[in-house]
Design a protein around this motif. Structure first.
Motif, PDB file in Angstrom:
ATOM      1  N   GLU A  14       0.800  -1.221   0.000  1.00 44.38           N
ATOM      2  CA  GLU A  14       0.000   0.000   0.000  1.00 44.38           C
ATOM      3  C   GLU A  14       0.837   1.277   0.000  1.00 44.38           C
ATOM      4  OE1 GLU A  14      -3.286   0.475  -0.366  1.00 44.38           O
ATOM      5  OE2 GLU A  14      -3.309  -1.661  -0.806  1.00 44.38           O
ATOM      6  N   THR A  15       2.072   1.216   0.479  1.00 43.57           N
ATOM      7  CA  THR A  15       2.899   2.425   0.550  1.00 43.57           C
ATOM      8  C   THR A  15       3.852   2.569  -0.624  1.00 43.57           C
ATOM      9  OG1 THR A  15       4.505   1.291   1.956  1.00 43.57           O
ATOM     10  CG2 THR A  15       2.791   2.587   3.065  1.00 43.57           C
ATOM     11  N   HIS A  16       4.015   1.546  -1.443  1.00 38.48           N
ATOM     12  CA  HIS A  16       4.912   1.604  -2.597  1.00 38.48           C
ATOM     13  C   HIS A  16       4.124   1.341  -3.873  1.00 38.48           C
ATOM     14  CE1 HIS A  16       7.744   1.083   0.672  1.00 38.48           C
ATOM     15  NE2 HIS A  16       8.690   1.514  -0.139  1.00 38.48           N
ATOM     16  N   SER A  17       4.484   2.044  -4.923  1.00 38.13           N
ATOM     17  CA  SER A  17       3.766   1.882  -6.187  1.00 38.13           C
ATOM     18  C   SER A  17       4.368   0.744  -6.999  1.00 38.13           C
ATOM     19  CB  SER A  17       3.804   3.183  -6.985  1.00 38.13           C
ATOM     20  OG  SER A  17       5.121   3.514  -7.303  1.00 38.13           O
ATOM     21  N   SER A  18       3.535   0.149  -7.813  1.00 37.76           N
ATOM     22  CA  SER A  18       3.939  -0.972  -8.643  1.00 37.76           C
ATOM     23  C   SER A  18       4.595  -0.486  -9.929  1.00 37.76           C
ATOM     24  CB  SER A  18       2.704  -1.805  -8.991  1.00 37.76           C
ATOM     25  OG  SER A  18       3.011  -2.773  -9.944  1.00 37.76           O
ATOM     26  N   ARG A  19       5.462  -1.301 -10.470  1.00 37.42           N
ATOM     27  CA  ARG A  19       6.098  -1.002 -11.753  1.00 37.42           C
ATOM     28  C   ARG A  19       5.413  -1.754 -12.889  1.00 37.42           C
ATOM     29  NH1 ARG A  19       8.245   1.760  -8.432  1.00 37.42           N
ATOM     30  NH2 ARG A  19      10.373   2.492  -8.428  1.00 37.42           N
ATOM     31  N   ARG A  97       7.405   5.484  -4.016  1.00 36.71           N
ATOM     32  CA  ARG A  97       6.673   5.653  -2.770  1.00 36.71           C
ATOM     33  C   ARG A  97       5.412   6.446  -3.021  1.00 36.71           C
ATOM     34  NH1 ARG A  97       7.867   4.025   2.155  1.00 36.71           N
ATOM     35  NH2 ARG A  97       6.877   5.851   2.964  1.00 36.71           N
ATOM     36  N   ARG A  98       4.348   5.965  -2.468  1.00 42.77           N
ATOM     37  CA  ARG A  98       3.090   6.706  -2.508  1.00 42.77           C
ATOM     38  C   ARG A  98       3.067   7.667  -1.332  1.00 42.77           C
ATOM     39  NH1 ARG A  98      -1.025   1.704  -3.636  1.00 42.77           N
ATOM     40  NH2 ARG A  98      -0.361   1.330  -5.765  1.00 42.77           N
ATOM     41  N   THR A  99       2.186   8.642  -1.412  1.00 40.36           N
ATOM     42  CA  THR A  99       2.097   9.638  -0.332  1.00 40.36           C
ATOM     43  C   THR A  99       1.238   9.073   0.800  1.00 40.36           C
ATOM     44  OG1 THR A  99       0.227  10.674  -1.446  1.00 40.36           O
ATOM     45  CG2 THR A  99       2.412  11.587  -1.885  1.00 40.36           C
ATOM     46  N   ARG A 100       1.778   8.049   1.441  1.00 45.47           N
ATOM     47  CA  ARG A 100       1.078   7.371   2.531  1.00 45.47           C
ATOM     48  C   ARG A 100       2.078   6.995   3.613  1.00 45.47           C
ATOM     49  NH1 ARG A 100      -2.323   3.247  -1.300  1.00 45.47           N
ATOM     50  NH2 ARG A 100      -3.558   4.831  -2.305  1.00 45.47           N
ATOM     51  N   ASP A 113      -3.259   8.149   4.258  1.00 46.24           N
ATOM     52  CA  ASP A 113      -2.763   9.066   3.243  1.00 46.24           C
ATOM     53  C   ASP A 113      -2.208  10.320   3.925  1.00 46.24           C
ATOM     54  OD1 ASP A 113      -2.779   9.471   0.246  1.00 46.24           O
ATOM     55  OD2 ASP A 113      -3.713  11.332   0.932  1.00 46.24           O
ATOM     56  N   ASP A 114      -1.206  10.927   3.314  1.00 46.35           N
ATOM     57  CA  ASP A 114      -0.596  12.123   3.899  1.00 46.35           C
ATOM     58  C   ASP A 114      -1.600  13.256   4.065  1.00 46.35           C
ATOM     59  OD1 ASP A 114       1.759  10.778   4.010  1.00 46.35           O
ATOM     60  OD2 ASP A 114       2.785  11.947   2.468  1.00 46.35           O
ATOM     61  N   VAL A 140       2.424  17.251   4.956  1.00 48.29           N
ATOM     62  CA  VAL A 140       3.116  16.061   5.442  1.00 48.29           C
ATOM     63  C   VAL A 140       3.913  15.496   4.282  1.00 48.29           C
ATOM     64  CG1 VAL A 140       2.848  13.745   6.394  1.00 48.29           C
ATOM     65  CG2 VAL A 140       1.302  15.559   7.096  1.00 48.29           C
ATOM     66  N   SER A 141       5.204  15.332   4.498  1.00 45.72           N
ATOM     67  CA  SER A 141       6.051  14.694   3.497  1.00 45.72           C
ATOM     68  C   SER A 141       6.578  13.394   4.087  1.00 45.72           C
ATOM     69  CB  SER A 141       7.187  15.620   3.071  1.00 45.72           C
ATOM     70  OG  SER A 141       8.065  15.841   4.144  1.00 45.72           O
ATOM     71  N   ARG A 142       7.493  12.795   3.397  1.00 45.54           N
ATOM     72  CA  ARG A 142       8.010  11.507   3.833  1.00 45.54           C
ATOM     73  C   ARG A 142       8.731  11.592   5.169  1.00 45.54           C
ATOM     74  NH1 ARG A 142      12.174   8.409   0.202  1.00 45.54           N
ATOM     75  NH2 ARG A 142      12.742   6.871   1.729  1.00 45.54           N
ATOM     76  N   ARG A 143       9.436  12.704   5.410  1.00 45.79           N
ATOM     77  CA  ARG A 143      10.257  12.808   6.620  1.00 45.79           C
ATOM     78  C   ARG A 143       9.893  13.984   7.521  1.00 45.79           C
ATOM     79  NH1 ARG A 143      14.661  11.558   2.755  1.00 45.79           N
ATOM     80  NH2 ARG A 143      15.114   9.366   3.049  1.00 45.79           N
ATOM     81  N   ALA A 144       8.947  14.814   7.124  1.00 45.82           N
ATOM     82  CA  ALA A 144       8.682  16.010   7.917  1.00 45.82           C
ATOM     83  C   ALA A 144       7.204  16.404   7.862  1.00 45.82           C
ATOM     84  CB  ALA A 144       9.533  17.171   7.414  1.00 45.82           C
ATOM     85  N   VAL A 145       6.793  17.060   8.934  1.00 43.67           N
ATOM     86  CA  VAL A 145       5.462  17.668   9.014  1.00 43.67           C
ATOM     87  C   VAL A 145       5.684  19.148   9.246  1.00 43.67           C
ATOM     88  CG1 VAL A 145       3.356  17.852  10.370  1.00 43.67           C
ATOM     89  CG2 VAL A 145       4.353  15.614   9.940  1.00 43.67           C
ATOM     90  N   ARG A 146       5.046  19.982   8.425  1.00 47.86           N
ATOM     91  CA  ARG A 146       5.178  21.436   8.576  1.00 47.86           C
ATOM     92  C   ARG A 146       3.794  22.015   8.821  1.00 47.86           C
ATOM     93  NH1 ARG A 146       6.033  26.544   5.524  1.00 47.86           N
ATOM     94  NH2 ARG A 146       7.609  27.614   6.744  1.00 47.86           N
ATOM     95  N   VAL A 147       3.625  22.612   9.994  1.00 43.06           N
ATOM     96  CA  VAL A 147       2.362  23.247  10.371  1.00 43.06           C
ATOM     97  C   VAL A 147       2.568  24.748  10.303  1.00 43.06           C
ATOM     98  CG1 VAL A 147       0.612  23.490  12.162  1.00 43.06           C
ATOM     99  CG2 VAL A 147       1.799  21.311  11.881  1.00 43.06           C
ATOM    100  N   GLN A 148       1.747  25.397   9.498  1.00 43.39           N
ATOM    101  CA  GLN A 148       1.835  26.849   9.335  1.00 43.39           C
ATOM    102  C   GLN A 148       0.588  27.473   9.953  1.00 43.39           C
ATOM    103  OE1 GLN A 148       2.855  28.032   5.396  1.00 43.39           O
ATOM    104  NE2 GLN A 148       2.159  30.118   5.687  1.00 43.39           N
TER     105      GLN A 148
END
Length: 193
Positions: A14-19, A97-100, A113-114, A140-148
């Motif tokens: 579910e978190t990685h896309s297929s080729r 990688r999917r945005t999850r 989902d992100d 929300v990204s893969r390694r960070a969350v930014r709250v504005q």
């Protein structure tokens, strides 16, 4: 198969896309080309009319391409083929990688989902600061969350309280990897909120 291994496989799926789509498209194009060349060869052996071009005409055309083509055209064609090759190589080598994000659970595979995580974290920050929905945005990204946070003009917000509340919310999700949290309070406030 152990349940934790099965859950891990489901989460990865579910978190990685297929080729598969790129593989099928490339294989289909190559198979079509080879089938056409085989058909043209068989028609030439049977001395029938070719579908598009006979193999001997095609061979003469390929041999004559360098002499009959402008050097810029050869460079452009080579660059196009190189770019196609690099794109296919990139699709084969990189991790899709999917945005999850996976949430820890002992009983089942849980993936969010992100955008869902961002909405929940925005809501928590907004309720903690007493703001309206348009005043808090979260990415929300893969390694960070930014709250504005955009406070109401003239009304200060407690950055530490927002940081603690959003941090607690993020910790409650038990994500599969650590994510850095960044709270950004804007200087200009929102009017009439």
């Amino acid at each position: 198969m152990r349940p934790d291994r099965t859950i891990g496989r489901l989460v990865r799926r579910e978190t990685h896309s297929s080729r598969a789509a790129a593989s099928v498209l490339t294989a289909g194009a190559l198979a079509g080309l080879w089938l056409w060349l085989a058909l043209e060869s068989v028609l030439a052996l049977l001395q029938e009319h070719p579908l598009l071009v006979s193999p001997d005409h095609l061979g003469r055309w390929i041999i004559g391409v360098p002499a009959n083509t402008v050097p810029a055209g050869l460079v452009a064609g080579g660059a196009g083929l190189a770019i196609l090759g690099l794109v296919l190589l990139w699709a084969a080598v990189t991790r899709g990688r999917r945005t999850r994000h996976a949430l820890h659970s002992n009983r089942s595979a849980v993936v969010a989902d992100d955008e869902v995580l961002a909405a929940a974290l925005s809501r928590r920050a907004r309720l903690t600061a007493g703001l309206t929905p348009g005043q808090v945005t979260t990415t929300v990204s893969r390694r960070a969350v930014r709250v504005q946070v955009r406070p109401t003009s003239g009304v200060p917000v407690d950055r530490d309280a927002i940081d603690a509340a959003v941090g607690d919310e993020l910790a409650a999700y038990s994500l599969d990897r650590r994510i850095a949290l960044n709270i950004h309070i804007l200087r200009e406030g929102a009017l009439g909120q």
